[in-house]
Scaffold this motif. Structure first.
Motif, PDB file in Angstrom:
ATOM      1  N   ASP A  53       0.828  -1.206   0.000  1.00 17.29           N
ATOM      2  CA  ASP A  53       0.000   0.000   0.000  1.00 17.29           C
ATOM      3  C   ASP A  53       0.866   1.262   0.000  1.00 17.29           C
ATOM      4  N   GLY A  54       1.979   1.222   0.727  1.00 19.89           N
ATOM      5  CA  GLY A  54       2.876   2.365   0.743  1.00 19.89           C
ATOM      6  C   GLY A  54       3.519   2.609  -0.604  1.00 19.89           C
ATOM      7  N   LEU A  55       3.853   1.549  -1.304  1.00 21.89           N
ATOM      8  CA  LEU A  55       4.412   1.685  -2.650  1.00 21.89           C
ATOM      9  C   LEU A  55       3.406   2.293  -3.608  1.00 21.89           C
ATOM     10  N   THR A  56       2.140   1.897  -3.460  1.00 23.98           N
ATOM     11  CA  THR A  56       1.083   2.449  -4.306  1.00 23.98           C
ATOM     12  C   THR A  56       0.912   3.949  -4.063  1.00 23.98           C
ATOM     13  N   LEU A  57       0.798   4.340  -2.805  1.00 24.64           N
ATOM     14  CA  LEU A  57       0.659   5.747  -2.472  1.00 24.64           C
ATOM     15  C   LEU A  57       1.921   6.524  -2.834  1.00 24.64           C
ATOM     16  N   GLY A  58       3.083   5.929  -2.606  1.00 25.48           N
ATOM     17  CA  GLY A  58       4.335   6.596  -2.935  1.00 25.48           C
ATOM     18  C   GLY A  58       4.503   6.838  -4.418  1.00 25.48           C
ATOM     19  N   ALA A  59       3.976   5.938  -5.249  1.00 20.63           N
ATOM     20  CA  ALA A  59       4.055   6.141  -6.695  1.00 20.63           C
ATOM     21  C   ALA A  59       3.275   7.385  -7.113  1.00 20.63           C
ATOM     22  N   THR A  91      -4.784  -1.208  -8.821  1.00 18.60           N
ATOM     23  CA  THR A  91      -3.501  -0.947  -8.169  1.00 18.60           C
ATOM     24  C   THR A  91      -2.346  -1.318  -9.084  1.00 18.60           C
ATOM     25  N   ILE A  92      -2.458  -2.465  -9.755  1.00 18.50           N
ATOM     26  CA  ILE A  92      -1.423  -2.886 -10.689  1.00 18.50           C
ATOM     27  C   ILE A  92      -1.322  -1.911 -11.854  1.00 18.50           C
ATOM     28  N   ILE A  93      -2.481  -1.440 -12.334  1.00 14.90           N
ATOM     29  CA  ILE A  93      -2.481  -0.464 -13.430  1.00 14.90           C
ATOM     30  C   ILE A  93      -1.831   0.835 -12.977  1.00 14.90           C
ATOM     31  N   LEU A  94      -2.164   1.284 -11.756  1.00 11.07           N
ATOM     32  CA  LEU A  94      -1.562   2.507 -11.230  1.00 11.07           C
ATOM     33  C   LEU A  94      -0.043   2.370 -11.129  1.00 11.07           C
ATOM     34  N   LEU A  95       0.415   1.269 -10.564  1.00  8.25           N
ATOM     35  CA  LEU A  95       1.857   1.075 -10.421  1.00  8.25           C
ATOM     36  C   LEU A  95       2.546   0.989 -11.784  1.00  8.25           C
ATOM     37  N   MET A 153      11.484  11.132  -7.457  1.00  6.60           N
ATOM     38  CA  MET A 153      10.902   9.786  -7.527  1.00  6.60           C
ATOM     39  C   MET A 153      11.176   9.013  -6.240  1.00  6.60           C
ATOM     40  N   PHE A 154      12.432   9.022  -5.815  1.00  8.15           N
ATOM     41  CA  PHE A 154      12.801   8.300  -4.597  1.00  8.15           C
ATOM     42  C   PHE A 154      12.098   8.887  -3.381  1.00  8.15           C
ATOM     43  N   GLY A 155      12.049  10.220  -3.303  1.00  8.39           N
ATOM     44  CA  GLY A 155      11.393  10.871  -2.171  1.00  8.39           C
ATOM     45  C   GLY A 155       9.923  10.525  -2.089  1.00  8.39           C
ATOM     46  N   GLY A 156       9.239  10.452  -3.220  1.00  7.85           N
ATOM     47  CA  GLY A 156       7.822  10.098  -3.224  1.00  7.85           C
ATOM     48  C   GLY A 156       7.582   8.683  -2.733  1.00  7.85           C
ATOM     49  N   ILE A 157       8.375   7.738  -3.236  1.00  6.31           N
ATOM     50  CA  ILE A 157       8.231   6.349  -2.800  1.00  6.31           C
ATOM     51  C   ILE A 157       8.513   6.220  -1.305  1.00  6.31           C
ATOM     52  N   LEU A 158       9.588   6.856  -0.858  1.00  2.73           N
ATOM     53  CA  LEU A 158       9.965   6.769   0.555  1.00  2.73           C
ATOM     54  C   LEU A 158       8.892   7.378   1.448  1.00  2.73           C
ATOM     55  N   LEU A 159       8.360   8.515   1.048  1.00  9.90           N
ATOM     56  CA  LEU A 159       7.326   9.166   1.851  1.00  9.90           C
ATOM     57  C   LEU A 159       6.065   8.317   1.929  1.00  9.90           C
ATOM     58  N   GLY A 160       5.675   7.702   0.807  1.00  8.23           N
ATOM     59  CA  GLY A 160       4.506   6.833   0.816  1.00  8.23           C
ATOM     60  C   GLY A 160       4.675   5.645   1.744  1.00  8.23           C
ATOM     61  N   LEU A 161       5.865   5.052   1.742  1.00  7.39           N
ATOM     62  CA  LEU A 161       6.127   3.916   2.620  1.00  7.39           C
ATOM     63  C   LEU A 161       6.093   4.329   4.090  1.00  7.39           C
ATOM     64  N   ILE A 162       6.711   5.470   4.396  1.00  2.00           N
ATOM     65  CA  ILE A 162       6.732   5.940   5.789  1.00  2.00           C
ATOM     66  C   ILE A 162       5.324   6.277   6.260  1.00  2.00           C
ATOM     67  N   GLU A 163       4.565   6.964   5.418  1.00  5.43           N
ATOM     68  CA  GLU A 163       3.217   7.364   5.817  1.00  5.43           C
ATOM     69  C   GLU A 163       2.310   6.156   6.030  1.00  5.43           C
ATOM     70  N   MET A 164       2.397   5.176   5.142  1.00  7.65           N
ATOM     71  CA  MET A 164       1.537   3.993   5.294  1.00  7.65           C
ATOM     72  C   MET A 164       1.947   3.169   6.505  1.00  7.65           C
ATOM     73  N   PHE A 165       3.249   3.092   6.775  1.00  5.69           N
ATOM     74  CA  PHE A 165       3.704   2.389   7.977  1.00  5.69           C
ATOM     75  C   PHE A 165       3.178   3.079   9.227  1.00  5.69           C
ATOM     76  N   ALA A 166       3.207   4.417   9.227  1.00  2.39           N
ATOM     77  CA  ALA A 166       2.689   5.171  10.371  1.00  2.39           C
ATOM     78  C   ALA A 166       1.191   4.947  10.534  1.00  2.39           C
ATOM     79  N   ALA A 167       0.459   4.982   9.420  1.00  4.42           N
ATOM     80  CA  ALA A 167      -0.988   4.795   9.493  1.00  4.42           C
ATOM     81  C   ALA A 167      -1.363   3.428  10.047  1.00  4.42           C
ATOM     82  N   ALA A 168      -0.559   2.417   9.707  1.00  2.81           N
ATOM     83  CA  ALA A 168      -0.893   1.061  10.130  1.00  2.81           C
ATOM     84  C   ALA A 168      -0.465   0.762  11.567  1.00  2.81           C
ATOM     85  N   ASN A 169       0.561   1.454  12.045  1.00  8.54           N
ATOM     86  CA  ASN A 169       1.162   1.029  13.315  1.00  8.54           C
ATOM     87  C   ASN A 169       1.223   2.096  14.401  1.00  8.54           C
ATOM     88  N   LEU A 170       0.735   3.298  14.136  1.00 18.88           N
ATOM     89  CA  LEU A 170       0.806   4.345  15.163  1.00 18.88           C
ATOM     90  C   LEU A 170       0.056   3.951  16.429  1.00 18.88           C
TER      91      LEU A 170
END
Length: 328
Positions: free
Chosen positions: A15-21, A169-173, A270-287
């Motif tokens: 999910d983080g990869l999807t949002l980060g893309a 999701t696959i189409i988006l990625l 590109m890298f910043g977007g992917i990284l931010l999406g992963l961090i945000e989704m991890f926070a949303a799932a585990n905060l």
């Protein structure tokens, strides 16, 4: 606690990869414009939002008039992406010509204020049109490729859950990956890309060498806005519901991603977007788990802007940026 975090890690990463893309492609619009003009185009988030509305409106119209069933689904999605891309690309060129070009040689604060004004203007125009046509400003349209799929992980790694996602999701990625690779190739391997890099480095010298700076700026706005509009369509297909304010927060996060990677650096964005999406989704799932329920997933946005503050404080040029030496 660690076991619970690891148990859901595959789903969180996917999910983080999807949002980060999404963040990554929108961040490209910010970083391209800043690289050429050193202007933060705060209206870019609203161009993304407008693309989402244009694509959804085309799908709703096609469904109402019966056109949606006349063509294959892949062709319909492709046509919607092209329509939204061209529309937002032309919109980006018009905004540059009307709101930015006359202010190009003035202090940077003035075009920045103009960008903020364009942002609010687009929000209100889209809200007015949507309420006029449908009575509400929240828009929900038909979603293509909404089949539910499962990627089996638990049978290979017993400690993890399976990954559940929609076909969109696959189409988006896939589409966002093609857009990022295509833009990187265009900038680094074509003559127009060379002209863009030359203008970004020294517009006056590039002009003396025969480069038409205005055409390069126009092309930059067209490409960045077209990519943002296409991503807006993919976002609407992925998440289903959009509103005129969806581009504001998402645009700020994409700008954060551009700063994180090094604003002006395309691969950094590109890298910043992917990284931010992963961090945000991890926070949303585990905060909630990490704070024993004191803080919930609704505080995930705090992470994006905390990252922005930290990066600006300790490494303002970003992870891939280079510190500029200004002669006085």
């Amino acid at each position: 606690m660690i076991e619970s975090i690891l148990h859901t890690l595959p789903q969180v990463l996917f999910d983080g990869l999807t949002l980060g893309a999404v963040y990554a492609v929108v961040a490209l619009g910010y970083t391209m414009v800043y690289g050429i003009l050193e202007l933060i185009n705060f209206a870019h988030g609203e161009i993304f939002m407008t693309g989402a509305f244009i694509g959804t409106a085309v799908l709703i119209t096609s469904q109402t008039w019966g056109w949606l069933q006349m063509f294959p689904v892949w062709f319909t999605l492709f046509a919607v992406l092209v329509i939204a891309s061209l529309s937002t690309g032309i919109m980006g060129v018009a905004i540059e010509r009307v709101a930015y070009r006359p202010l190009r040689h003035l202090p940077r604060l003035i075009p920045l204020i103009s960008a903020i004004g364009i942002s609010f203007l687009l929000q209100d125009i889209v809200r007015f049109i949507t309420e006029l046509k449908r009575g509400i400003y929240i828009l929900t349209g038909p979603t293509l490729y909404d089949e539910q799929l499962t990627l089996t992980v638990s049978s290979i790694f017993s400690g993890f859950t399976d990954i559940y996602f929609k076909a969109t999701t696959i189409i988006l990625l896939g589409c966002t990956l093609l857009m990022m690779i295509g833009l990187d190739f265009f900038v680094n391997k074509t003559k127009w890309g060379m002209a863009m890099r030359a203008v970004a480095q020294d517009p006056e010298t590039a002009s003396l060498m025969g480069v038409n700076v205005n055409k390069v700026v126009t092309l930059t706005f067209f490409i960045g806005s077209a990519l943002g509009g296409a991503t807006g369509v993919l976002f609407a297909q992925q998440y289903g519901t959009i509103d005129p304010y969806v581009g504001f927060i998402l645009g700020l996060k994409a700008f954060t991603a551009a700063v994180l990677g090094g604003i002006g650096n395309i691969r950094g964005a590109m890298f910043g977007g992917i990284l931010l999406g992963l961090i945000e989704m991890f926070a949303a799932a585990n905060l909630g788990l990490l704070t024993n329920g004191m803080v919930g997933a609704e505080y995930k946005d705090v992470f994006a802007f905390a990252i922005l503050i930290i990066v600006l404080t300790f490494k303002p040029e970003g992870l891939f940026g280079k510190a500029a030496i200004e002669k006085v």
